[in-house]
Design a protein around this motif. Structure first.
Motif, PDB file in Angstrom:
ATOM      1  N   VAL A  91       0.866  -1.182   0.000  1.00 26.12           N
ATOM      2  CA  VAL A  91       0.000   0.000   0.000  1.00 26.12           C
ATOM      3  C   VAL A  91       0.899   1.226   0.000  1.00 26.12           C
ATOM      4  O   VAL A  91       1.931   1.248   0.662  1.00 26.12           O
ATOM      5  N   TYR A  92       0.469   2.255  -0.761  1.00 25.84           N
ATOM      6  CA  TYR A  92       1.319   3.427  -0.933  1.00 25.84           C
ATOM      7  C   TYR A  92       0.471   4.566  -1.484  1.00 25.84           C
ATOM      8  O   TYR A  92      -0.554   4.344  -2.143  1.00 25.84           O
ATOM      9  N   PRO A  93       0.866   5.816  -1.248  1.00 23.69           N
ATOM     10  CA  PRO A  93       0.135   6.936  -1.838  1.00 23.69           C
ATOM     11  C   PRO A  93       0.475   7.065  -3.315  1.00 23.69           C
ATOM     12  O   PRO A  93       1.468   6.502  -3.797  1.00 23.69           O
ATOM     13  N   VAL A  94      -0.338   7.832  -4.032  1.00 19.48           N
ATOM     14  CA  VAL A  94      -0.122   7.954  -5.479  1.00 19.48           C
ATOM     15  C   VAL A  94       1.245   8.545  -5.798  1.00 19.48           C
ATOM     16  O   VAL A  94       1.814   8.258  -6.864  1.00 19.48           O
ATOM     17  N   GLU A  95       1.795   9.344  -4.892  1.00 16.42           N
ATOM     18  CA  GLU A  95       3.121   9.919  -5.129  1.00 16.42           C
ATOM     19  C   GLU A  95       4.193   8.850  -5.325  1.00 16.42           C
ATOM     20  O   GLU A  95       5.233   9.092  -5.940  1.00 16.42           O
ATOM     21  N   ALA A  96       3.971   7.670  -4.741  1.00 16.80           N
ATOM     22  CA  ALA A  96       4.971   6.605  -4.796  1.00 16.80           C
ATOM     23  C   ALA A  96       4.726   5.617  -5.918  1.00 16.80           C
ATOM     24  O   ALA A  96       5.521   4.694  -6.112  1.00 16.80           O
ATOM     25  N   ALA A  97       3.632   5.767  -6.654  1.00 20.92           N
ATOM     26  CA  ALA A  97       3.308   4.815  -7.711  1.00 20.92           C
ATOM     27  C   ALA A  97       4.237   5.009  -8.904  1.00 20.92           C
ATOM     28  O   ALA A  97       4.918   6.013  -9.039  1.00 20.92           O
ATOM     29  N   GLY A  98       4.273   4.004  -9.758  1.00 20.71           N
ATOM     30  CA  GLY A  98       5.057   4.119 -10.984  1.00 20.71           C
ATOM     31  C   GLY A  98       6.144   3.079 -11.085  1.00 20.71           C
ATOM     32  O   GLY A  98       6.652   2.580 -10.077  1.00 20.71           O
ATOM     33  N   ASP A  99       6.502   2.747 -12.316  1.00 19.64           N
ATOM     34  CA  ASP A  99       7.574   1.784 -12.556  1.00 19.64           C
ATOM     35  C   ASP A  99       8.872   2.306 -11.966  1.00 19.64           C
ATOM     36  O   ASP A  99       9.188   3.496 -12.059  1.00 19.64           O
ATOM     37  N   GLY A 100       9.632   1.399 -11.381  1.00 18.45           N
ATOM     38  CA  GLY A 100      10.871   1.783 -10.722  1.00 18.45           C
ATOM     39  C   GLY A 100      10.656   2.257  -9.305  1.00 18.45           C
ATOM     40  O   GLY A 100      11.609   2.426  -8.556  1.00 18.45           O
ATOM     41  N   HIS A 101       9.395   2.503  -8.958  1.00 18.89           N
ATOM     42  CA  HIS A 101       9.070   2.912  -7.601  1.00 18.89           C
ATOM     43  C   HIS A 101       8.240   1.798  -6.941  1.00 18.89           C
ATOM     44  O   HIS A 101       8.583   0.642  -7.045  1.00 18.89           O
ATOM     45  N   TRP A 102       7.123   2.167  -6.323  1.00 18.52           N
ATOM     46  CA  TRP A 102       6.390   1.186  -5.540  1.00 18.52           C
ATOM     47  C   TRP A 102       5.569   0.218  -6.384  1.00 18.52           C
ATOM     48  O   TRP A 102       5.021  -0.746  -5.846  1.00 18.52           O
ATOM     49  N   ALA A 103       5.475   0.442  -7.678  1.00 25.30           N
ATOM     50  CA  ALA A 103       4.785  -0.527  -8.527  1.00 25.30           C
ATOM     51  C   ALA A 103       5.467  -1.893  -8.493  1.00 25.30           C
ATOM     52  O   ALA A 103       4.831  -2.914  -8.788  1.00 25.30           O
ATOM     53  N   ARG A 104       6.757  -1.940  -8.100  1.00 22.87           N
ATOM     54  CA  ARG A 104       7.474  -3.219  -8.011  1.00 22.87           C
ATOM     55  C   ARG A 104       7.572  -3.745  -6.580  1.00 22.87           C
ATOM     56  O   ARG A 104       8.143  -4.815  -6.350  1.00 22.87           O
ATOM     57  N   SER A 105       7.036  -3.009  -5.624  1.00 26.56           N
ATOM     58  CA  SER A 105       7.192  -3.410  -4.224  1.00 26.56           C
ATOM     59  C   SER A 105       6.690  -4.825  -3.966  1.00 26.56           C
ATOM     60  O   SER A 105       7.380  -5.633  -3.321  1.00 26.56           O
ATOM     61  N   THR A 106       5.494  -5.151  -4.434  1.00 24.77           N
ATOM     62  CA  THR A 106       4.932  -6.479  -4.160  1.00 24.77           C
ATOM     63  C   THR A 106       5.772  -7.576  -4.805  1.00 24.77           C
ATOM     64  O   THR A 106       5.908  -8.679  -4.254  1.00 24.77           O
ATOM     65  N   GLU A 107       6.358  -7.298  -5.960  1.00 24.51           N
ATOM     66  CA  GLU A 107       7.294  -8.242  -6.576  1.00 24.51           C
ATOM     67  C   GLU A 107       8.455  -8.523  -5.629  1.00 24.51           C
ATOM     68  O   GLU A 107       8.876  -9.674  -5.458  1.00 24.51           O
ATOM     69  N   TYR A 108       8.973  -7.474  -4.982  1.00 21.18           N
ATOM     70  CA  TYR A 108      10.094  -7.637  -4.054  1.00 21.18           C
ATOM     71  C   TYR A 108       9.665  -8.402  -2.800  1.00 21.18           C
ATOM     72  O   TYR A 108      10.399  -9.265  -2.303  1.00 21.18           O
ATOM     73  N   VAL A 109       8.482  -8.079  -2.287  1.00 18.92           N
ATOM     74  CA  VAL A 109       7.964  -8.779  -1.108  1.00 18.92           C
ATOM     75  C   VAL A 109       7.807 -10.261  -1.418  1.00 18.92           C
ATOM     76  O   VAL A 109       8.239 -11.129  -0.643  1.00 18.92           O
ATOM     77  N   ARG A 110       7.192 -10.549  -2.533  1.00 22.64           N
ATOM     78  CA  ARG A 110       6.929 -11.939  -2.914  1.00 22.64           C
ATOM     79  C   ARG A 110       8.229 -12.723  -3.069  1.00 22.64           C
ATOM     80  O   ARG A 110       8.348 -13.856  -2.584  1.00 22.64           O
ATOM     81  N   ASN A 111       9.207 -12.113  -3.723  1.00 22.33           N
ATOM     82  CA  ASN A 111      10.486 -12.796  -3.904  1.00 22.33           C
ATOM     83  C   ASN A 111      11.157 -13.075  -2.564  1.00 22.33           C
ATOM     84  O   ASN A 111      11.693 -14.167  -2.340  1.00 22.33           O
ATOM     85  N   ALA A 112      11.148 -12.086  -1.666  1.00 19.96           N
ATOM     86  CA  ALA A 112      11.807 -12.261  -0.369  1.00 19.96           C
ATOM     87  C   ALA A 112      11.161 -13.389   0.425  1.00 19.96           C
ATOM     88  O   ALA A 112      11.855 -14.255   0.983  1.00 19.96           O
ATOM     89  N   ILE A 113       9.829 -13.387   0.489  1.00 21.24           N
ATOM     90  CA  ILE A 113       9.131 -14.432   1.233  1.00 21.24           C
ATOM     91  C   ILE A 113       9.415 -15.803   0.635  1.00 21.24           C
ATOM     92  O   ILE A 113       9.727 -16.773   1.347  1.00 21.24           O
ATOM     93  N   ASP A 114       9.332 -15.918  -0.678  1.00 20.01           N
ATOM     94  CA  ASP A 114       9.552 -17.216  -1.326  1.00 20.01           C
ATOM     95  C   ASP A 114      10.995 -17.686  -1.145  1.00 20.01           C
ATOM     96  O   ASP A 114      11.247 -18.864  -0.857  1.00 20.01           O
TER      97      ASP A 114
END
Length: 670
Positions: A339-362
């Motif tokens: 979850v993030y505000p619109v200021e943080a959205a976008g490729d290279g920013h928080w749009a990839r956060s869940t990808e990073y979370v998923r990779n770390a957990i796995d």
């Protein structure tokens, strides 16, 4: 086979066939071998509670704290109020006539101890935790209890002692406090374009730990982290109806707080390896994609077998999610979410956060121990870069490799200390160092090394070779050690010692001492033995000794308890006998590789064990080959933290051996 012989410590002189490294006069002598290799005296003794093997002993016990909490955010006063019942179980052999409770919000008081000792606290203040009432539930009614608040601790006096070996009590506490602004650090109200983000942590009175090591552990909260009991935490949060709330554990009432569209999107995300939007940036900007905006709603979360919970609430959140590749819990898919505000959205920013979370957990689940909780959430807010069970708080401005590294690090804390519940205030390296260690390999693994190697404020911050970057610490006699208590480590040293040196130590242990197969089996065993328990440094050291199959006294002492330097060197080459003389001029010893070059152009590598130094600081290694030796180098791959590499290599010209002594010269290494 390596053949060694000890040579006396005396000035080297040139003799026929012998090349000697000139050494500086007056160098400090290393500790004697009897000190380097002496049995390591553990801080805590082995007994019935904690085994000499490092495992919990046959009489190990641990108290338990289960919580039922109802809390509400007041957006007008920016305050949080709560009513909680703690069901506390005393499994110890001792009767308890009083209980100690942690009030971490008191760190923001003007008179808090932290205001005088911490670089982060003391500039702006709140009134801290206001305790409205403390009572005990007996016979269906509350009976008031006397309590005394001292800094970030509260002592509650019981009417009668809580019996040992399973006695339980229901402690009822009512409280409220003002939530700090962005200056609060780990917990804050952060303004954004579409509304405030409430980042809520250290928010409810929590039981102090009573353990077998020191009874009540009541170190004040000075800004270092936490030591908490395990239990189930059931919490309900009343917030404005237009808020989205994410929190530790599983949401129990999605039908009451989420729109039908959000529930449909979450269901799809539960089967998607690709990140899907639950609430889009457009919906966040428009104030849509949520239930009706008037009034309040109650969000109900439950987390089992946890030491803490945290949450974030805002009308400004963009929300996305993806499936975690782990077994369902109670028939429900498990999710990586951001979850993030619109200021943080976008490729290279928080749009990839869940990808990073998923990779770390796995990655961490497959490598070390399966992630045990329902979801894993990354929240963009003030930027505390702080970890809690099931949710982490990172920064709106984080992007690119920084966002990857900080996400992986904070998610890695799910294992240390959320799963393996060490005492962060006394042994910070057991969570920060261990976590940084596993992070370094996660960086190598992600997307074919997209962000590898890990080089940030936690590990080799200069971006170079970690074994070189740690050398300045080893040369500072005033530097703290890894085993120093967290509150005693000056801030300028905290990352270098508790994160970097501790993590590098485990990499040395894995790659240079035990090898990956032995280390990995021992480390996994440590995690499994102490999951949901309270290990001490002694328990870790004993487990690695026992499961790794080595007496590592010399390593625990030299690297963890001391800052002894490593200084290996090649002192001499004897071409006639086919031998190389090595020296160790520091207190730290490590296994090392010796590479020898011969006159015919061939070379040979020999692994030198740490035990070669048990008989003294000089040793000769027989490495005769078909041709005479013309060069030798210790640590040719530059993988050891050697403080002086000028003596690591010694070469002699490739020329016929003359019988005239004048033909043999004394040379220095390079």
């Amino acid at each position: 086979m390596i053949k060694t012989r000890r040579i006396p410590r005396c000035p080297a002189v040139p003799v026929a066939g012998l090349l000697v490294l000139a050494t500086a006069a007056g160098a400090a002598a290393p500790p004697p071998a009897s000190s380097i290799f002496a049995p390591y005296q553990q801080l805590y003794p082995a007994n019935a509670y904690r085994s000499a093997s490092g495992a919990p002993g046959p009489a190990y016990w641990q108290n338990r704290a289960d919580y039922r909490i109802a809390a509400a955010i007041d957006t007008t006063t920016k305050s949080l109020s709560g009513d909680e019942v703690i069901r506390y179980t005393n499994n110890s052999p001792d009767a308890l006539d009083a209980l100690w409770v942690q009030l971490d919000q008191n760190i923001y008081r003007a008179d808090a101890r932290a205001a005088f000792v911490s670089r982060y606290f003391g500039r702006q203040h709140t009134a801290g935790d206001v305790i409205e009432a403390v009572s005990i539930e007996q016979g269906g009614r509350d009976s008031p209890l006397a309590f005394l608040v001292d800094d970030t601790r509260m002592r509650v006096t019981l009417h009668q002692a809580l019996r040992p070996h399973g006695g339980t009590i229901a402690l009822h506490i009512r409280w409220h406090y003002t939530i700090p602004g962005p200056w609060g650090g780990r917990t804050a109200v952060t303004p954004t374009r579409n509304g405030d983000i409430y980042e809520i942590a250290q928010w409810f009175p929590r039981m102090a730990v009573y353990d077998d090591l020191r009874g009540w552990d009541t170190l004040p909260y000075l800004g270092n982290e936490f030591y908490l009991e395990y239990g189930d935490i059931d919490y309900r949060l009343t917030v404005p109806a237009n808020f989205i709330v994410v929190g530790s554990g599983a949401l129990q009432n999605p039908g009451e707080v989420l729109s039908s569209l959000q529930r449909q999107r979450l269901a799809r995300a539960g089967h998607s390896d690709r990140t899907l939007m639950i609430r889009t940036p457009q919906e966040a900007n428009a104030g849509s994609g949520k239930p009706a905006a008037s009034g309040t709603r109650i969000w109900h979360f439950l987390m089992h077998n946890t030491r803490d919970v945290a949450f974030a609430a805002s009308a400004a959140f963009v929300w996305d999610a993806a499936h975690l590749d782990l077994p369902d819990i109670a028939g429900q898919p498990r999710l990586a979410m951001s979850v993030y505000p619109v200021e943080a959205a976008g490729d290279g920013h928080w749009a990839r956060s869940t990808e990073y979370v998923r990779n770390a957990i796995d990655y961490f689940s497959s490598k070390w121990f399966p992630y045990p909780w329902p979801n894993a959430i990354n929240m963009a807010g003030h930027g505390a870069n702080m970890e809690y069970p099931g949710i982490v708080f990172d920064g709106i401005a984080d992007a690119g490799k920084k966002l990857f590294w900080v996400t992986t690090h904070e998610i890695g804390h799910s294992w240390f200390p959320m799963l393996v519940g060490s005492n962060e205030r006394r042994a910070a390296f057991m969570d920060e160092g261990f976590n940084t260690f596993i992070d370094t390999y996660a960086s190598d693994d992600f997307n074919h090394g997209e962000f590898a190697p890990k080089r940030d404020s936690e590990y080799a911050p200069g971006g170079g070779n970690p074994v070189d970057e740690i050398v300045p610490l080893l040369l500072r006699p005033d530097a703290p050690t890894i085993l120093d208590e967290a509150d005693l480590v000056p801030y300028r040293w905290s990352h270098t010692v508790q994160y970097f040196k501790a993590a590098l130590g485990l990499r040395l242990l894995r790659e240079q001492i035990l090898g990956a197969p032995r280390f990995d089996a021992a480390f996994r065993r440590y995690i499994a033995l102490w999951a949901y328990k309270h290990p001490s440094p002694s328990d870790f050291f004993r487990t690695m000794d026992s499961e790794g199959g080595e007496d590592l006294s010399w390593f625990w002492r030299g690297w963890f308890a001391r800052n002894w330097p490593l200084d290996l060197g090649v002192a001499a080459i004897d071409a006639q006998s086919g031998s190389v003389t090595l020296v160790s001029k520091g207190g730290l010893v490590l296994p090392a590789t010796l590479q020898v070059t011969y006159a015919d152009g061939s070379s040979r590598r020999v692994r030198i064990p740490a035990e070669i130094w048990q008989q003294g600081p000089q040793a000769t290694v027989s490495v005769a080959g078909a041709a005479r030796i013309v060069g030798a180098v210790i640590d040719p791959d530059h993988v050891l933290p050697d403080i002086d590499r000028s003596n690591n290599a010694l070469n002699r010209p490739i020329q016929p051996v003359s019988s005239s002594p004048a033909a043999h010269t004394q040379e220095t290494g390079h």
